[in-house]
Design a protein around this motif. Structure first.
Motif, short mmCIF file in Angstrom:
data_model
loop_
_atom_site.label_atom_id
_atom_site.label_comp_id
_atom_site.label_asym_id
_atom_site.label_seq_id
_atom_site.Cartn_x
_atom_site.Cartn_y
_atom_site.Cartn_z
N GLY A 1 -28.75 -4.51 36.91
CA GLY A 1 -27.32 -4.52 37.17
C GLY A 1 -26.57 -4.69 35.86
N TYR B 1 -35.98 -7.66 38.48
CA TYR B 1 -34.53 -7.59 38.56
C TYR B 1 -33.94 -8.20 37.30
N GLU C 1 -24.67 -7.45 43.30
CA GLU C 1 -25.88 -8.20 42.93
C GLU C 1 -26.84 -8.30 44.11
N PHE D 1 -30.07 -8.68 34.98
CA PHE D 1 -28.62 -8.55 34.88
C PHE D 1 -28.26 -8.54 33.40
N ALA E 1 -30.59 -6.88 43.58
CA ALA E 1 -31.70 -7.83 43.68
C ALA E 1 -32.56 -7.52 44.89
#
Length: 207
Positions: free
Chosen positions: A127, A148, A134, A150, A138
């Protein structure tokens, strides 16, 4: 289209170029861009000299488009990787937004990612920025049996891509299952962060 903001597309392209440079001649790769639909920019090929040149050229040509069709991208990616000669097959999905085309319902999209993973292709989700969903990203990674990440700034992408490639090179088991059998009198309520199949009140299977 939002990838045109704040230089995000340029940073994503630079990160993808860095990933392509790290591939070895025994690796295989495909490049898929997506907006309202998915486009196979580079069909699956060996990452030898000619293959890397094709990847670099296609990455350089990427342009911002319209909406966010994640399901189309996952479908196209898993179809391409079905032709791979290696047992470790991974989609690295990058999104800075929310799914707006194709399967846009979060629960349905996460389930769809799980069905793609059942074909032997795991999905890592990255992301980017602050606007993406999110929960969806996820969930895709969890159902897709991948990782995963970010990243708030696109400058962090190259490091994430290289880390992901390094973990693939260290994979020793593909398509493994974990079975958990609880002690007598113990009930397994949930497996947090992972999809699972309930085999009974005291046993589960986690792919």
């Amino acid at each position: 289209g939002s990838m045109a903001d704040d230089g995000k597309l340029g940073q994503a392209k630079a990160a993808a170029q860095a990933l392509a440079d790290r591939l070895g001649p025994d690796d295989e790769a495909t490049l898929i861009s997506y907006d309202s639909r998915a486009t196979v920019d580079v069909p699956l090929l060996a990452a030898d000299g000619a293959g890397k040149a094709a990847l670099r050229a296609a990455i350089a040509q990427l342009q911002p488009g319209g909406n966010t069709g994640i399901s189309a991208a996952l479908w196209a990616g898993s179809d391409e990787l079905a032709r791979a000669h290696r047992d470790v097959r991974r989609i690295v999905l990058l999104s800075d937004g929310k799914p707006t085309d194709g399967i846009s319902n979060p629960a349905e999209l996460i389930r769809f990612a799980g069905t793609r993973a059942e074909t032997g292709v795991s999905i890592t989700a990255i992301g980017m920025g602050l606007d993406y969903n999110e929960h969806v990203m996820a969930g895709i990674a969890s159902a897709g049996r991948g990782n995963y990440y970010f990243v708030e700034q696109g400058t962090q992408l190259a490091g994430m891509f290289v880390k992901e490639l390094d973990t693939l090179g260290q994979t020793v088991i593909a398509a493994g299952d974990l079975r958990i059998d609880a002690a007598p009198g113990v009930t397994i309520v949930d497996v947090l962060g992972y999809s699972f199949e309930r085999l009974g009140p005291s046993a589960v299977r986690v792919p």
